[in-house]
Design a protein around this motif. Structure first.
Motif, PDB file in Angstrom:
ATOM      1  N   ASN A 132       5.735   5.944   0.299  1.00 60.26           N
ATOM      2  CA  ASN A 132       6.800   6.087  -0.703  1.00 60.26           C
ATOM      3  C   ASN A 132       7.597   4.806  -0.924  1.00 60.26           C
ATOM      4  O   ASN A 132       7.840   4.414  -2.085  1.00 60.26           O
ATOM      5  N   PRO A 133       8.025   4.097   0.128  1.00 60.26           N
ATOM      6  CA  PRO A 133       8.724   2.818  -0.115  1.00 60.26           C
ATOM      7  C   PRO A 133       7.832   1.788  -0.794  1.00 60.26           C
ATOM      8  O   PRO A 133       8.309   1.007  -1.627  1.00 60.26           O
ATOM      9  N   ARG A 134       6.537   1.789  -0.446  1.00 60.18           N
ATOM     10  CA  ARG A 134       5.636   0.835  -1.086  1.00 60.18           C
ATOM     11  C   ARG A 134       5.515   1.135  -2.583  1.00 60.18           C
ATOM     12  O   ARG A 134       5.566   0.230  -3.414  1.00 60.18           O
ATOM     13  N   ILE A 135       5.355   2.390  -2.925  1.00 59.98           N
ATOM     14  CA  ILE A 135       5.264   2.783  -4.335  1.00 59.98           C
ATOM     15  C   ILE A 135       6.518   2.358  -5.085  1.00 59.98           C
ATOM     16  O   ILE A 135       6.455   1.761  -6.169  1.00 59.98           O
ATOM     17  N   SER A 136       7.675   2.640  -4.519  1.00 58.22           N
ATOM     18  CA  SER A 136       8.936   2.301  -5.161  1.00 58.22           C
ATOM     19  C   SER A 136       9.079   0.800  -5.365  1.00 58.22           C
ATOM     20  O   SER A 136       9.483   0.336  -6.442  1.00 58.22           O
ATOM     21  N   THR A 137       8.726   0.025  -4.352  1.00 53.15           N
ATOM     22  CA  THR A 137       8.856  -1.427  -4.440  1.00 53.15           C
ATOM     23  C   THR A 137       7.908  -2.010  -5.474  1.00 53.15           C
ATOM     24  O   THR A 137       8.290  -2.887  -6.272  1.00 53.15           O
ATOM     25  N   VAL A 138       6.667  -1.549  -5.472  1.00 48.64           N
ATOM     26  CA  VAL A 138       5.681  -2.069  -6.428  1.00 48.64           C
ATOM     27  C   VAL A 138       6.107  -1.784  -7.859  1.00 48.64           C
ATOM     28  O   VAL A 138       6.008  -2.643  -8.741  1.00 48.64           O
ATOM     29  N   LEU A 139       6.615  -0.590  -8.117  1.00 53.43           N
ATOM     30  CA  LEU A 139       7.013  -0.227  -9.471  1.00 53.43           C
ATOM     31  C   LEU A 139       8.271  -0.966  -9.925  1.00 53.43           C
ATOM     32  O   LEU A 139       8.437  -1.232 -11.119  1.00 53.43           O
ATOM     33  N   SER A 140       9.136  -1.293  -8.973  1.00 52.74           N
ATOM     34  CA  SER A 140      10.388  -1.948  -9.362  1.00 52.74           C
ATOM     35  C   SER A 140      10.316  -3.472  -9.292  1.00 52.74           C
ATOM     36  O   SER A 140      10.972  -4.169 -10.087  1.00 52.74           O
ATOM     37  N   GLU A 141       9.515  -4.006  -8.370  1.00 53.33           N
ATOM     38  CA  GLU A 141       9.510  -5.448  -8.142  1.00 53.33           C
ATOM     39  C   GLU A 141       8.145  -6.108  -8.306  1.00 53.33           C
ATOM     40  O   GLU A 141       8.056  -7.338  -8.275  1.00 53.33           O
ATOM     41  N   GLY A 142       7.110  -5.309  -8.449  1.00 48.22           N
ATOM     42  CA  GLY A 142       5.769  -5.866  -8.623  1.00 48.22           C
ATOM     43  C   GLY A 142       5.024  -6.031  -7.308  1.00 48.22           C
ATOM     44  O   GLY A 142       5.629  -6.103  -6.231  1.00 48.22           O
ATOM     45  N   TRP A 168      -8.322 -13.750  -3.113  1.00 46.10           N
ATOM     46  CA  TRP A 168      -8.023 -12.350  -2.839  1.00 46.10           C
ATOM     47  C   TRP A 168      -6.555 -12.044  -3.128  1.00 46.10           C
ATOM     48  O   TRP A 168      -6.218 -10.933  -3.558  1.00 46.10           O
ATOM     49  N   ARG A 169      -5.695 -13.024  -2.925  1.00 46.29           N
ATOM     50  CA  ARG A 169      -4.302 -12.842  -3.330  1.00 46.29           C
ATOM     51  C   ARG A 169      -4.223 -12.600  -4.847  1.00 46.29           C
ATOM     52  O   ARG A 169      -3.497 -11.710  -5.316  1.00 46.29           O
ATOM     53  N   ALA A 170      -4.968 -13.400  -5.601  1.00 48.70           N
ATOM     54  CA  ALA A 170      -4.944 -13.254  -7.057  1.00 48.70           C
ATOM     55  C   ALA A 170      -5.472 -11.886  -7.480  1.00 48.70           C
ATOM     56  O   ALA A 170      -4.913 -11.239  -8.376  1.00 48.70           O
ATOM     57  N   MET A 171      -6.545 -11.426  -6.846  1.00 48.62           N
ATOM     58  CA  MET A 171      -7.090 -10.115  -7.178  1.00 48.62           C
ATOM     59  C   MET A 171      -6.063  -9.022  -6.918  1.00 48.62           C
ATOM     60  O   MET A 171      -5.846  -8.135  -7.753  1.00 48.62           O
ATOM     61  N   LEU A 172      -5.405  -9.090  -5.774  1.00 48.44           N
ATOM     62  CA  LEU A 172      -4.401  -8.094  -5.424  1.00 48.44           C
ATOM     63  C   LEU A 172      -3.228  -8.136  -6.410  1.00 48.44           C
ATOM     64  O   LEU A 172      -2.835  -7.098  -6.970  1.00 48.44           O
ATOM     65  N   GLU A 173      -2.669  -9.313  -6.633  1.00 41.89           N
ATOM     66  CA  GLU A 173      -1.448  -9.417  -7.432  1.00 41.89           C
ATOM     67  C   GLU A 173      -1.695  -9.139  -8.915  1.00 41.89           C
ATOM     68  O   GLU A 173      -0.749  -8.800  -9.639  1.00 41.89           O
ATOM     69  N   ARG A 174      -2.925  -9.236  -9.365  1.00 40.03           N
ATOM     70  CA  ARG A 174      -3.232  -8.952 -10.764  1.00 40.03           C
ATOM     71  C   ARG A 174      -3.633  -7.496 -10.993  1.00 40.03           C
ATOM     72  O   ARG A 174      -3.927  -7.114 -12.127  1.00 40.03           O
ATOM     73  N   THR A 175      -3.638  -6.710  -9.941  1.00 40.63           N
ATOM     74  CA  THR A 175      -3.851  -5.274 -10.100  1.00 40.63           C
ATOM     75  C   THR A 175      -2.641  -4.682 -10.819  1.00 40.63           C
ATOM     76  O   THR A 175      -1.501  -4.970 -10.437  1.00 40.63           O
ATOM     77  N   PRO A 176      -2.838  -3.864 -11.854  1.00 39.72           N
ATOM     78  CA  PRO A 176      -1.687  -3.269 -12.542  1.00 39.72           C
ATOM     79  C   PRO A 176      -0.813  -2.468 -11.572  1.00 39.72           C
ATOM     80  O   PRO A 176      -1.324  -1.681 -10.774  1.00 39.72           O
ATOM     81  N   ALA A 177       0.491  -2.686 -11.632  1.00 41.94           N
ATOM     82  CA  ALA A 177       1.404  -2.036 -10.692  1.00 41.94           C
ATOM     83  C   ALA A 177       1.309  -0.513 -10.770  1.00 41.94           C
ATOM     84  O   ALA A 177       1.323   0.176  -9.741  1.00 41.94           O
ATOM     85  N   GLU A 178       1.206   0.025 -11.982  1.00 42.03           N
ATOM     86  CA  GLU A 178       1.143   1.478 -12.144  1.00 42.03           C
ATOM     87  C   GLU A 178      -0.122   2.038 -11.505  1.00 42.03           C
ATOM     88  O   GLU A 178      -0.095   3.059 -10.815  1.00 42.03           O
ATOM     89  N   GLY A 179      -1.262   1.364 -11.732  1.00 36.74           N
ATOM     90  CA  GLY A 179      -2.513   1.822 -11.133  1.00 36.74           C
ATOM     91  C   GLY A 179      -2.473   1.743  -9.626  1.00 36.74           C
ATOM     92  O   GLY A 179      -2.939   2.658  -8.927  1.00 36.74           O
ATOM     93  N   TYR A 180      -1.929   0.652  -9.108  1.00 32.87           N
ATOM     94  CA  TYR A 180      -1.807   0.500  -7.658  1.00 32.87           C
ATOM     95  C   TYR A 180      -0.943   1.608  -7.081  1.00 32.87           C
ATOM     96  O   TYR A 180      -1.295   2.232  -6.075  1.00 32.87           O
ATOM     97  N   ALA A 181       0.190   1.883  -7.714  1.00 33.81           N
ATOM     98  CA  ALA A 181       1.099   2.918  -7.218  1.00 33.81           C
ATOM     99  C   ALA A 181       0.453   4.296  -7.271  1.00 33.81           C
ATOM    100  O   ALA A 181       0.639   5.115  -6.365  1.00 33.81           O
ATOM    101  N   GLN A 182      -0.321   4.566  -8.326  1.00 34.43           N
ATOM    102  CA  GLN A 182      -0.996   5.854  -8.426  1.00 34.43           C
ATOM    103  C   GLN A 182      -1.997   6.059  -7.298  1.00 34.43           C
ATOM    104  O   GLN A 182      -2.097   7.158  -6.739  1.00 34.43           O
ATOM    105  N   VAL A 183      -2.734   5.012  -6.962  1.00 35.00           N
ATOM    106  CA  VAL A 183      -3.706   5.148  -5.878  1.00 35.00           C
ATOM    107  C   VAL A 183      -2.987   5.280  -4.534  1.00 35.00           C
ATOM    108  O   VAL A 183      -3.426   6.022  -3.655  1.00 35.00           O
ATOM    109  N   CYS A 184      -1.866   4.576  -4.363  1.00 35.01           N
ATOM    110  CA  CYS A 184      -1.057   4.772  -3.156  1.00 35.01           C
ATOM    111  C   CYS A 184      -0.665   6.242  -3.009  1.00 35.01           C
ATOM    112  O   CYS A 184      -0.750   6.817  -1.913  1.00 35.01           O
TER     113      CYS A 184
END
Length: 259
Positions: A132-142, A168-184
């Motif tokens: 939950n904190p990870r989802i919140s942070t990704v959606l609010s701060e990227g 690999w940093r670039a691959m991770l950081e370019r993942t859409p935040a919404e998609g990342y949060a949904q999978v979390c």
């Protein structure tokens, strides 16, 4: 030699290579924050006659998003691809959240899936207090705001000093935040512990010895509950042994399938 063809179906970006002369078909499902390229190094070390199907999960890479995601809906997506290509026999290979997806397919298609490979995964990964904190942070701060912490858990320390770590940093950081949060959220809500005993396929369970995301003890505990499972730890690897130790990873796949 038949080459892998990349295209989209129902918004799912994927690569497919048909098998030659009755060779096995490997179907891959990758981890959170990566796209299908996470398998490149392992795939390059497999026989050219083997068939391949790999894809970007919804909200990752080039695949179209959905309003919501679950492990079940991501398994649905893979079944769409299986049916489209008429794949009736395959080896399921899942990494991290991809392992959760493959656990579902093992039960949905027990006759079609001949072998199962689960890498750096479990039947339940983490608790709401983690996700939950990870989802919140990704959606609010990227994602970039937490990428250092994530990458430190993905790789063995020595790898992080290498030339291609920034890729690999670039691959991770370019993942859409919404998609990342949904999978979390999908991982947070999944618990398939009670279903492990129903998996009947010969199963290879792999853990990177230095994986801080799904530690070897957690991965082995899952393996112990699968009837026909073999557990292997890969040295000098973290959460993505197919990246850090692709030769060893491919060697284990070849031995497991026995072809």
């Amino acid at each position: 030699m038949t080459r892998e063809t990349f295209t989209a179906l129902d918004g799912l970006y994927h690569g497919y290579r048909p098998a030659a002369d009755g060779a096995p078909v490997l179907v891959f499902a990758n981890s959170l924050g990566t796209d299908l390229r996470v398998w490149d190094r392992a795939v390059a070390r497999l026989p050219a006659a083997w068939g391949l199907l790999r894809h970007d999960k919804r909200g990752h890479g080039l695949s179209a998003a959905r309003p919501t995601l679950s492990i079940e809906s991501m398994a649905d997506d893979l079944e769409v691809l299986l049916d489209h290509y008429g794949i009736t026999r395959f080896v399921g290979v899942g990494l991290s959240v991809g392992g959760l997806i493959m656990q579902r397919l093992a039960l949905r298609r027990p006759q079609a899936m001949t072998h199962l490979v689960l890498s750096d995964t479990a039947a339940k990964i983490g608790a709401p207090e983690l996700w939950n904190p990870r989802i919140s942070t990704v959606l609010s701060e990227g994602i970039a705001s937490i990428s250092d912490a994530i990458l430190s858990r993905w790789f063995a320390p020595g790898y992080q000093t290498g030339e291609d770590f920034q890729m690999w940093r670039a691959m991770l950081e370019r993942t859409p935040a919404e998609g990342y949060a949904q999978v979390c959220a999908a991982i947070r809500d999944a618990d398939y512990t009670a279903d492990l005993a129903s998996i009947t396929q010969p199963t290879l369970v792999i853990a990177g010895a230095e994986d801080a995301s799904t530690p070897p003890a957690l991965v082995k505990a899952m393996a112990d509950q699968i009837k026909d499972a073999r557990f292997v730890e890969i040295a000098e690897a973290g959460h993505l042994p197919c990246v850090e130790q692709p030769e060893r990873f491919a060697e284990l796949l070849r031995a497991h399938i026995g072809v």
